[in-house]
Write a protein that holds these residues in place. Structure first.
Motif, PDB file in Angstrom:
ATOM      1  N   LEU A 150     -28.232  21.114  41.946  1.00 42.65           N
ATOM      2  CA  LEU A 150     -27.207  20.242  41.390  1.00 42.65           C
ATOM      3  C   LEU A 150     -25.923  20.390  42.191  1.00 42.65           C
ATOM      4  CD1 LEU A 150     -29.041  21.465  38.852  1.00 42.65           C
ATOM      5  CD2 LEU A 150     -27.605  19.855  37.593  1.00 42.65           C
ATOM      6  N   ARG A 151     -25.148  19.306  42.260  1.00 43.00           N
ATOM      7  CA  ARG A 151     -23.902  19.271  43.025  1.00 43.00           C
ATOM      8  C   ARG A 151     -22.746  18.951  42.075  1.00 43.00           C
ATOM      9  NH1 ARG A 151     -22.183  17.477  48.644  1.00 43.00           N
ATOM     10  NH2 ARG A 151     -20.071  16.642  48.385  1.00 43.00           N
ATOM     11  N   LYS A 152     -21.698  19.759  42.165  1.00 33.38           N
ATOM     12  CA  LYS A 152     -20.505  19.513  41.355  1.00 33.38           C
ATOM     13  C   LYS A 152     -19.292  19.512  42.272  1.00 33.38           C
ATOM     14  CE  LYS A 152     -17.870  21.443  37.426  1.00 33.38           C
ATOM     15  NZ  LYS A 152     -17.826  20.253  36.550  1.00 33.38           N
ATOM     16  N   GLU A 153     -18.540  18.420  42.263  1.00 40.98           N
ATOM     17  CA  GLU A 153     -17.371  18.282  43.104  1.00 40.98           C
ATOM     18  C   GLU A 153     -16.251  19.207  42.614  1.00 40.98           C
ATOM     19  OE1 GLU A 153     -17.563  16.296  45.777  1.00 40.98           O
ATOM     20  OE2 GLU A 153     -19.590  15.711  45.150  1.00 40.98           O
ATOM     21  N   ILE A 154     -15.492  19.768  43.524  1.00 40.94           N
ATOM     22  CA  ILE A 154     -14.429  20.681  43.112  1.00 40.94           C
ATOM     23  C   ILE A 154     -13.283  19.940  42.447  1.00 40.94           C
ATOM     24  CG2 ILE A 154     -14.989  22.383  44.879  1.00 40.94           C
ATOM     25  CD1 ILE A 154     -12.589  21.396  46.478  1.00 40.94           C
ATOM     26  N   THR A 155     -13.247  18.612  42.571  1.00 44.92           N
ATOM     27  CA  THR A 155     -12.223  17.816  41.886  1.00 44.92           C
ATOM     28  C   THR A 155     -12.558  17.597  40.421  1.00 44.92           C
ATOM     29  OG1 THR A 155     -13.358  15.816  42.663  1.00 44.92           O
ATOM     30  CG2 THR A 155     -11.499  16.620  43.977  1.00 44.92           C
ATOM     31  N   ASP A 156     -13.776  17.956  40.014  1.00 43.80           N
ATOM     32  CA  ASP A 156     -14.203  17.803  38.620  1.00 43.80           C
ATOM     33  C   ASP A 156     -13.566  18.924  37.801  1.00 43.80           C
ATOM     34  OD1 ASP A 156     -15.469  17.598  36.186  1.00 43.80           O
ATOM     35  OD2 ASP A 156     -17.469  17.289  37.039  1.00 43.80           O
ATOM     36  N   THR A 157     -12.716  18.594  36.859  1.00 45.20           N
ATOM     37  CA  THR A 157     -11.961  19.601  36.098  1.00 45.20           C
ATOM     38  C   THR A 157     -12.591  19.921  34.739  1.00 45.20           C
ATOM     39  OG1 THR A 157     -10.531  17.869  35.181  1.00 45.20           O
ATOM     40  CG2 THR A 157      -9.803  18.974  37.215  1.00 45.20           C
ATOM     41  N   ASP A 158     -13.699  19.293  34.396  1.00 41.12           N
ATOM     42  CA  ASP A 158     -14.364  19.561  33.109  1.00 41.12           C
ATOM     43  C   ASP A 158     -15.377  20.690  33.321  1.00 41.12           C
ATOM     44  OD1 ASP A 158     -15.624  19.643  30.692  1.00 41.12           O
ATOM     45  OD2 ASP A 158     -16.195  17.528  30.649  1.00 41.12           O
ATOM     46  N   CYS A 159     -15.013  21.909  32.888  1.00 45.37           N
ATOM     47  CA  CYS A 159     -15.878  23.059  33.151  1.00 45.37           C
ATOM     48  C   CYS A 159     -17.155  23.035  32.324  1.00 45.37           C
ATOM     49  CB  CYS A 159     -15.117  24.364  32.914  1.00 45.37           C
ATOM     50  SG  CYS A 159     -14.678  24.674  31.192  1.00 45.37           S
ATOM     51  N   ARG A 160     -17.205  22.233  31.270  1.00 42.45           N
ATOM     52  CA  ARG A 160     -18.424  22.159  30.455  1.00 42.45           C
ATOM     53  C   ARG A 160     -19.345  21.022  30.896  1.00 42.45           C
ATOM     54  NH1 ARG A 160     -18.653  25.443  26.098  1.00 42.45           N
ATOM     55  NH2 ARG A 160     -16.748  26.574  25.570  1.00 42.45           N
ATOM     56  N   GLN A 161     -18.951  20.340  31.946  1.00 46.79           N
ATOM     57  CA  GLN A 161     -19.788  19.277  32.515  1.00 46.79           C
ATOM     58  C   GLN A 161     -20.496  19.816  33.743  1.00 46.79           C
ATOM     59  OE1 GLN A 161     -20.399  16.035  31.406  1.00 46.79           O
ATOM     60  NE2 GLN A 161     -21.928  16.111  33.028  1.00 46.79           N
ATOM     61  N   GLY A 162     -21.821  19.914  33.680  1.00 49.47           N
ATOM     62  CA  GLY A 162     -22.590  20.430  34.805  1.00 49.47           C
ATOM     63  C   GLY A 162     -22.630  19.446  35.959  1.00 49.47           C
ATOM     64  N   GLY A 163     -23.202  19.876  37.064  1.00 46.08           N
ATOM     65  CA  GLY A 163     -23.310  19.018  38.222  1.00 46.08           C
ATOM     66  C   GLY A 163     -24.392  17.966  38.075  1.00 46.08           C
TER      67      GLY A 163
END
Length: 464
Positions: A150-163
């Motif tokens: 899974l890939r999660k962008e570092i701009t994603d600020t929702d820590c409970r949202q997985g990649g």
């Protein structure tokens, strides 16, 4: 006297930066930092942090005095631990679970700001930076039990949202020690170690590659064509005398992946090209007595690694052109002042005629004329681990006390081909016959061993 409930020292490692002769503390996590990875552009650090039930993001990062930390340590020590499940090898956990979990945090190296990036509930495993430094990849399994990244962008600020699923892979399992994912030096391939579904969970792994573009239902390219005497990639945890020291396959600038593999009691160094054409015969790079682990490629030819031979405890070396070994550390100079004997290799045919077992005998450094000495048979763990030619300090301490030490690699051990390494052979009669044969051979070769005074010991599988 009142019994102390907590240790005198409460250890919580933090992340520091050394620059220009000055040391700056960067984190203040309540339970410390377990691991960290700096982004390719050195702007961010990805932190793996422990947390317990009841912890909040704010409580984890708040700076505290030493007295406050001690009070919290006492509170945690006094809490009951609630066990609500008993996980097994299917999810790569062993034994009871606890209320301790890991979360991922991002540290801005320029501003010092830190934020929770991925909550423990997201179920991440083995996170790594993408080559461009814009995202994190981590592994998991989907609802069908298939491996996925899974890939999660570092701009994603929702820590409970997985990649989001970046790649799904068919027909591979992570096994006991994980995947150790990493990108090739040119960023074109994602490499990882894995087992086939029919393999035992803790067997040595093969090396796989998928395109760095990702995709669904990918069939990974297997880069290794194991010879009959090669098992696959050998994590150092399989070599019980070396301990757990780190990654044992690394991509290099020459377009090859270098890895260690067990071969008759030693860890040898091999390489294979990284491409999409499939399995290749591994090319030997270094072979000899001992073991090399924790490979770090150098900008010029060669590697830094940890190396141990039969009479030298692990040290950092540089493996240069022509396989020249240059020792860079000498942490145990006292060994030169001790009488150190070299173990003798022996082989034994088993009574059932189905196995030829390799073993070693270490005799006491000082023997009297006509003296008979007791012996101790050591059985390694695993059972897919192996013991061999890297120096084991415990063996030499026992030899110094007047014991002969015997060890071997019975059926089920690594380093003798995947067929002989079948874990089923390690239980019951096959392995027992191997142990008995090697003890008989040792007593026959070395009359100084008293066959009436032989003990046996081991840990993990060896204790079984």
């Amino acid at each position: 006297m009142e019994q102390r409930r907590v240790n005198e020292l409460f250890l919580a490692p933090q992340l520091y930066r050394w620059y220009g002769g000055h040391v700056t503390k960067l984190t203040h996590f309540l339970h410390g930092v377990e691991e960290y990875q700096v982004s390719p552009d050195e702007r961010y650090a990805l932190l793996t942090v422990w947390s317990y039930a009841g912890d909040t993001p704010d409580s984890l990062v708040r700076e505290r005095t030493e007295q406050e930390r001690r009070q919290l340590a006492a509170q945690y020590a006094a809490r009951p631990v609630v066990i609500d499940k008993i996980p097994f090898v299917g999810d790569r956990e062993l034994g009871y679970s606890s209320d301790r979990t890991q979360s991922l945090w991002l540290l801005d190296m320029q501003t010092g700001a830190v934020r929770c990036f991925l909550h423990a509930d997201c179920g991440f495993d083995e996170p790594i930076w993408t080559p461009d430094g814009n995202a994190i990849l981590y592994s998991d399994t989907d609802e069908n039990g298939s491996l996925c990244f899974l890939r999660k962008e570092i701009t994603d600020t929702d820590c409970r949202q997985g990649g989001k699923v970046w790649a799904s892979v068919q027909g591979i399992q992570a096994g006991f020690d994980g995947l150790y994912p990493c990108f090739s030096a040119d960023g074109a391939w994602l490499l990882f170690a894995g087992n086939l579904p029919e393999d035992e969970y803790n067997m040595p792994k093969l090396l796989y590659a998928i395109p760095a573009s990702g995709g669904e239902h990918l069939e990974p390219v297997c880069l290794i064509d194991p010879a009959k005497t090669m098992d696959g990639i050998m994590p150092d945890t399989f070599l019980w005398t070396m301990g757990d020291t780190g990654r044992d396959f690394v991509p290099a600038e020459d377009g090859c992946c270098y890895f260690t593999s067990a071969l008759q009691g030693s860890l040898h160094l091999f390489r294979v090209p990284i491409n999409g054409t499939g399995m290749a015969e591994p090319e030997p790079v270094w072979a000899g007595e001992g073991a090399m682990t924790n490979l770090i490629p150098l900008e010029r030819d060669g590697f830094l690694c940890i190396y141990s031979d039969p009479v030298t405890l692990p040290e950092i070396i540089r493996l240069g052109p022509g396989n020249r070994i240059e020792r860079l550390t000498a942490h145990n100079p006292w060994l030169s002042e001790r009488a150190i004997t070299r173990p003798v290799e022996i082989w034994a045919e088993t009574a059932d005629g189905k196995s030829r077992t390799q073993g070693w005998v270490l005799l006491p450094p000082k023997l009297l004329v006509n003296e008979r000495v007791p012996a101790i048979l050591f059985i390694h763990g695993g059972p897919n681990g192996f013991a061999g030619t890297a120096m084991d300090l415990e063996y030499h301490l026992l030899a110094a006390e007047g014991y002969a030490v015997i060890w071997c690699n019975p059926r089920g051990s690594s380093g003798y081909g995947r067929d002989r390494g079948d874990m089923e052979l390690a239980y019951g009669a096959p392995a027992l016959r191997d142990f008995l044969a090697i003890v008989e051979e040792a007593c026959s070769r070395f009359p100084v061993i008293d066959p009436e005074r032989i003990g046996v010991t081991g840990g993990s599988y060896g204790g079984y």
